[in-house]
Design a protein around this motif. Structure first.
Motif, PDB file in Angstrom:
ATOM      1  N   ASN A 108       0.805  -1.208   0.000  1.00 36.45           N
ATOM      2  CA  ASN A 108       0.000   0.000   0.000  1.00 36.45           C
ATOM      3  C   ASN A 108       0.837   1.257   0.000  1.00 36.45           C
ATOM      4  O   ASN A 108       1.955   1.278   0.511  1.00 36.45           O
ATOM      5  CB  ASN A 108      -0.937   0.004   1.205  1.00 36.45           C
ATOM      6  CG  ASN A 108      -2.094  -0.953   1.024  1.00 36.45           C
ATOM      7  OD1 ASN A 108      -2.273  -1.527  -0.042  1.00 36.45           O
ATOM      8  ND2 ASN A 108      -2.884  -1.131   2.052  1.00 36.45           N
ATOM      9  N   GLU A 167      -5.034   6.081   0.750  1.00 38.06           N
ATOM     10  CA  GLU A 167      -4.235   4.862   0.736  1.00 38.06           C
ATOM     11  C   GLU A 167      -4.769   3.926  -0.338  1.00 38.06           C
ATOM     12  O   GLU A 167      -5.970   3.699  -0.436  1.00 38.06           O
ATOM     13  CB  GLU A 167      -4.272   4.173   2.103  1.00 38.06           C
ATOM     14  CG  GLU A 167      -3.350   2.981   2.187  1.00 38.06           C
ATOM     15  CD  GLU A 167      -3.189   2.451   3.599  1.00 38.06           C
ATOM     16  OE1 GLU A 167      -2.607   1.367   3.735  1.00 38.06           O
ATOM     17  OE2 GLU A 167      -3.627   3.098   4.551  1.00 38.06           O
ATOM     18  N   ASP A 169      -3.306   0.425  -3.112  1.00 39.22           N
ATOM     19  CA  ASP A 169      -2.146  -0.347  -3.518  1.00 39.22           C
ATOM     20  C   ASP A 169      -1.494   0.429  -4.661  1.00 39.22           C
ATOM     21  O   ASP A 169      -2.085   1.351  -5.225  1.00 39.22           O
ATOM     22  CB  ASP A 169      -2.497  -1.787  -3.902  1.00 39.22           C
ATOM     23  CG  ASP A 169      -3.472  -1.906  -5.064  1.00 39.22           C
ATOM     24  OD1 ASP A 169      -3.458  -1.036  -5.947  1.00 39.22           O
ATOM     25  OD2 ASP A 169      -4.245  -2.873  -5.093  1.00 39.22           O
TER      26      ASP A 169
END
Length: 130
Positions: A37, A80, A82
């Motif tokens: 992340n 946030e 990936d």
């Protein structure tokens, strides 16, 4: 012979010291994670008179959209995702053919990636971290 050994040992010590000092350099550049992340902030920046009207970005790996009259600059809160979902698109209108628009991705408050500048009366910008 003793002098020669002393020179060799001193040279080795100096070489190791230089490598150690170089590896301890103070580098404040943010590190872009290659996996996992990413916590990032998105920023859209237009020149004077530009009006950002549409923004599409990923937040928590899902698409978020914003539409309205945001003026010449818009900044997200920290999001946030990936790594592959750290991306943003924006459209805007400008008063002249010299109007500009660009997108930025910031990590730890520092710009880590910036889009090419879009120029004209109708402006579109897009940027992804990878």
């Amino acid at each position: 012979m003793k002098t020669f050994k002393s020179i060799i040992y001193a040279s080795i010590f100096a070489f190791i010291s230089i490598i150690f000092i170089a590896s301890c350099s103070d580098n404040d550049d943010p590190v872009i994670p290659q996996t996992g992340n990413v916590k990032a902030t998105y920023r859209i920046v237009g020149s004077s008179g530009v009006n950002i009207t549409s923004i599409v970005f990923y937040e928590n790996n899902t698409i978020a959209t914003r539409s309205g009259n945001f003026g010449a600059e818009w900044t997200s809160h920290e999001v946030e995702n990936d790594g592959i979902h750290t991306m943003i698109n924006a459209t805007a209108s400008g008063p002249s053919d010299q109007s500009t628009l660009k997108a930025q991705i910031l990590i730890d408050g520092k710009v880590v990636k910036e889009s090419p500048v879009s120029q004209g009366k109708i402006l579109v910008t897009s940027l992804s971290l990878y």
